[in-house]
Design a protein around this motif. Structure first.
Motif, mmCIF file in Angstrom:
data_model
loop_
_atom_site.group_PDB
_atom_site.id
_atom_site.type_symbol
_atom_site.label_atom_id
_atom_site.label_comp_id
_atom_site.label_asym_id
_atom_site.label_seq_id
_atom_site.Cartn_x
_atom_site.Cartn_y
_atom_site.Cartn_z
ATOM 1 N N TYR A 32 0.810 -1.402 0.028
ATOM 2 C CA TYR A 32 0.159 0.039 -0.123
ATOM 3 C C TYR A 32 0.795 1.197 0.089
ATOM 4 C CZ TYR A 32 -3.429 3.224 1.347
ATOM 5 O OH TYR A 32 -4.393 4.477 1.465
ATOM 6 N N VAL A 33 2.038 1.254 0.677
ATOM 7 C CA VAL A 33 2.916 2.345 0.944
ATOM 8 C C VAL A 33 3.390 2.715 -0.351
ATOM 9 C CG1 VAL A 33 5.106 3.164 1.721
ATOM 10 C CG2 VAL A 33 3.270 2.082 3.390
ATOM 11 N N LEU A 34 3.756 1.464 -1.175
ATOM 12 C CA LEU A 34 4.419 1.605 -2.472
ATOM 13 C C LEU A 34 3.350 2.166 -3.445
ATOM 14 C CD1 LEU A 34 6.355 -1.391 -3.294
ATOM 15 C CD2 LEU A 34 7.518 0.804 -2.966
ATOM 16 N N TRP A 35 2.121 1.984 -3.376
ATOM 17 C CA TRP A 35 1.134 2.382 -4.453
ATOM 18 C C TRP A 35 1.014 3.895 -3.812
ATOM 19 C CZ3 TRP A 35 -1.220 0.279 -8.549
ATOM 20 C CH2 TRP A 35 -0.865 -1.251 -8.642
ATOM 21 N N THR A 36 0.867 4.265 -2.599
ATOM 22 C CA THR A 36 0.707 5.674 -2.176
ATOM 23 C C THR A 36 1.875 6.702 -2.820
ATOM 24 O OG1 THR A 36 -0.638 4.882 -0.159
ATOM 25 C CG2 THR A 36 0.465 7.066 -0.236
ATOM 26 N N ARG A 37 3.076 5.877 -2.604
ATOM 27 C CA ARG A 37 4.456 6.737 -2.893
ATOM 28 C C ARG A 37 4.296 7.172 -4.646
ATOM 29 N NH1 ARG A 37 7.677 7.174 0.953
ATOM 30 N NH2 ARG A 37 8.147 5.607 2.232
ATOM 31 N N LEU A 38 3.653 6.112 -5.718
ATOM 32 C CA LEU A 38 3.604 6.324 -7.039
ATOM 33 C C LEU A 38 2.392 7.443 -7.159
ATOM 34 C CD1 LEU A 38 4.527 5.471 -9.725
ATOM 35 C CD2 LEU A 38 2.779 3.520 -9.563
ATOM 36 N N ARG A 39 1.423 7.174 -6.326
ATOM 37 C CA ARG A 39 0.334 8.182 -6.530
ATOM 38 C C ARG A 39 0.797 9.741 -6.287
ATOM 39 N NH1 ARG A 39 -3.862 10.956 -3.905
ATOM 40 N NH2 ARG A 39 -5.665 11.221 -4.821
ATOM 41 N N ILE A 40 1.305 9.836 -5.371
ATOM 42 C CA ILE A 40 2.026 11.188 -5.157
ATOM 43 C C ILE A 40 2.873 11.548 -5.893
ATOM 44 C CG2 ILE A 40 3.475 12.509 -3.560
ATOM 45 C CD1 ILE A 40 2.385 10.690 -1.003
ATOM 46 N N ALA A 41 3.799 10.745 -6.269
ATOM 47 C CA ALA A 41 4.946 11.118 -7.497
ATOM 48 C C ALA A 41 4.099 11.544 -8.745
ATOM 49 C CB ALA A 41 5.729 9.944 -7.936
ATOM 50 N N ILE A 42 2.961 10.832 -9.215
ATOM 51 C CA ILE A 42 2.176 11.447 -10.361
ATOM 52 C C ILE A 42 1.628 12.485 -10.100
ATOM 53 C CG2 ILE A 42 0.043 10.608 -11.895
ATOM 54 C CD1 ILE A 42 0.988 7.799 -11.234
ATOM 55 N N THR A 43 0.902 12.837 -9.126
ATOM 56 C CA THR A 43 0.285 13.994 -8.747
ATOM 57 C C THR A 43 1.563 15.213 -8.811
ATOM 58 O OG1 THR A 43 -1.056 12.939 -7.001
ATOM 59 C CG2 THR A 43 -0.946 15.357 -6.868
ATOM 60 N N LEU A 44 2.631 15.100 -8.398
ATOM 61 C CA LEU A 44 3.717 15.972 -8.331
ATOM 62 C C LEU A 44 4.095 16.329 -9.901
ATOM 63 C CD1 LEU A 44 5.806 15.073 -5.450
ATOM 64 C CD2 LEU A 44 4.214 17.020 -5.548
ATOM 65 N N VAL A 45 4.464 15.228 -10.737
ATOM 66 C CA VAL A 45 4.720 15.375 -11.876
ATOM 67 C C VAL A 45 3.653 16.119 -12.810
ATOM 68 C CG1 VAL A 45 5.032 13.983 -14.258
ATOM 69 C CG2 VAL A 45 6.113 13.253 -12.260
ATOM 70 N N GLN A 46 2.317 15.781 -12.574
ATOM 71 C CA GLN A 46 1.185 16.336 -13.347
ATOM 72 C C GLN A 46 1.133 17.864 -12.893
ATOM 73 O OE1 GLN A 46 -1.382 14.837 -15.206
ATOM 74 N NE2 GLN A 46 0.366 13.786 -15.359
ATOM 75 N N GLY A 47 1.725 18.172 -11.673
ATOM 76 C CA GLY A 47 1.921 19.607 -11.232
ATOM 77 C C GLY A 47 3.153 20.521 -11.952
ATOM 78 N N GLY A 48 3.901 19.581 -12.524
ATOM 79 C CA GLY A 48 5.041 20.326 -13.064
ATOM 80 C C GLY A 48 6.492 19.860 -12.536
#
Length: 261
Positions: free
Chosen positions: A200-216
């Motif tokens: 779950y922690v790995l999935w959460t890290r990936l979700r946060i990373a994607i959000t940050l990439v989408q933000g620039g």
């Protein structure tokens, strides 16, 4: 694996399909819909369910070709997509989850391209397709009543986003924070969330990373912001989980990010 990018082959029907489309991420599931391209030989921990409008070919680690409009790749199996499709879906399922286990066993028992229990999933949205697929793989009687989620697990899920972003997550410390023994917490978390805490922690890290990439953010900034040690750690994680490089986070992919709540 070749990175997803806009499907320039759409203007040339004779050209091989290239990766391009929309993606969805929710705990335990990564899904993609659009044009499915070829890949290099790789293996990942997730179970991969591929459906397409036209037959595609996946070659396993023994050189055997599996061709069909529905192909299920078991967890940790070496494979490559040799021939993709212009229109299809790719769903990665956490193998420790109920639908992931079911898909894995069906591929092992019935063959990668022979999954009669999986009906076609023609939906108006990728989210609906994923929901239907999960329901097919883990059917539940309509009159089944699920117990309410334990308050300690709810508290853990509230704490985890900040803990994940801060760095390493200790299951023992988290269990103490929510008032449970480590053994009780581990059992309840896996049972009620659907996947173990570490995954779950790995999935959460990936979700946060994607959000940050989408933000620039660039990949290095996104990796640090999501609590990865560095961009190399992010790269290893995405390849281990999906067989995909971090370029899957490209701004050319339209993302839908869902939480566990």
């Amino acid at each position: 694996m070749s990175p997803p990018h806009p499907n320039s082959s759409a203007d040339d029907p004779a050209a091989p399909p290239r990766w391009g489309g929309a993606a969805l991420l929710r705990p335990g599931v990564l899904a993609f819909a659009g044009s499915i391209g070829s890949t290099d030989t790789h293996a990942h921990h997730a179970v991969q369910v591929i459906t397409a409008a036209t037959p595609l070919t996946v070659i396993d680690g023994h050189g055997v070709a599996h061709t069909g409009t529905k192909v299920v790749v078991p967890a940790d199996a070496t494979h490559q997509i040799a021939a993709g499709a212009q229109n299809g879906t790719v769903v990665f399922l956490e193998p420790e989850s109920a639908p992931g286990r079911a898909a894995h066993l069906r591929a092992v028992d019935s063959g990668w391209a022979a999954s009669p229990a999986l009906a076609s999933t023609e939906s108006r949205s990728l989210a609906a397709t994923v929901t239907e697929l999960v329901a097919q793989l883990s059917p539940t009687p309509k009159d089944c009543v699920f117990p309410a989620r334990h308050s300690s697990i709810d508290r853990a899920l509230q704490l985890l986003p900040d803990l994940v972003a801060a760095g390493a997550v200790s299951g023992t410390e988290l269990a103490t924070q929510v008032g449970l023994s480590m053994s009780r917490f581990t059992h309840l978390f896996t049972e009620q969330v659907g996947i173990p805490l570490r995954r779950y922690v790995l999935w959460t890290r990936l979700r946060i990373a994607i959000t940050l990439v989408q933000g620039g953010d660039d990949l290095t900034g996104a990796a640090h912001g999501a609590g990865f040690a560095d961009s190399a750690h992010l790269t290893r994680t995405t390849r281990e989980m999906f067989g995909l490089p971090p370029s899957v986070l490209s701004r050319h992919v339209s993302w839908n990010l869902e939480s566990s709540d």
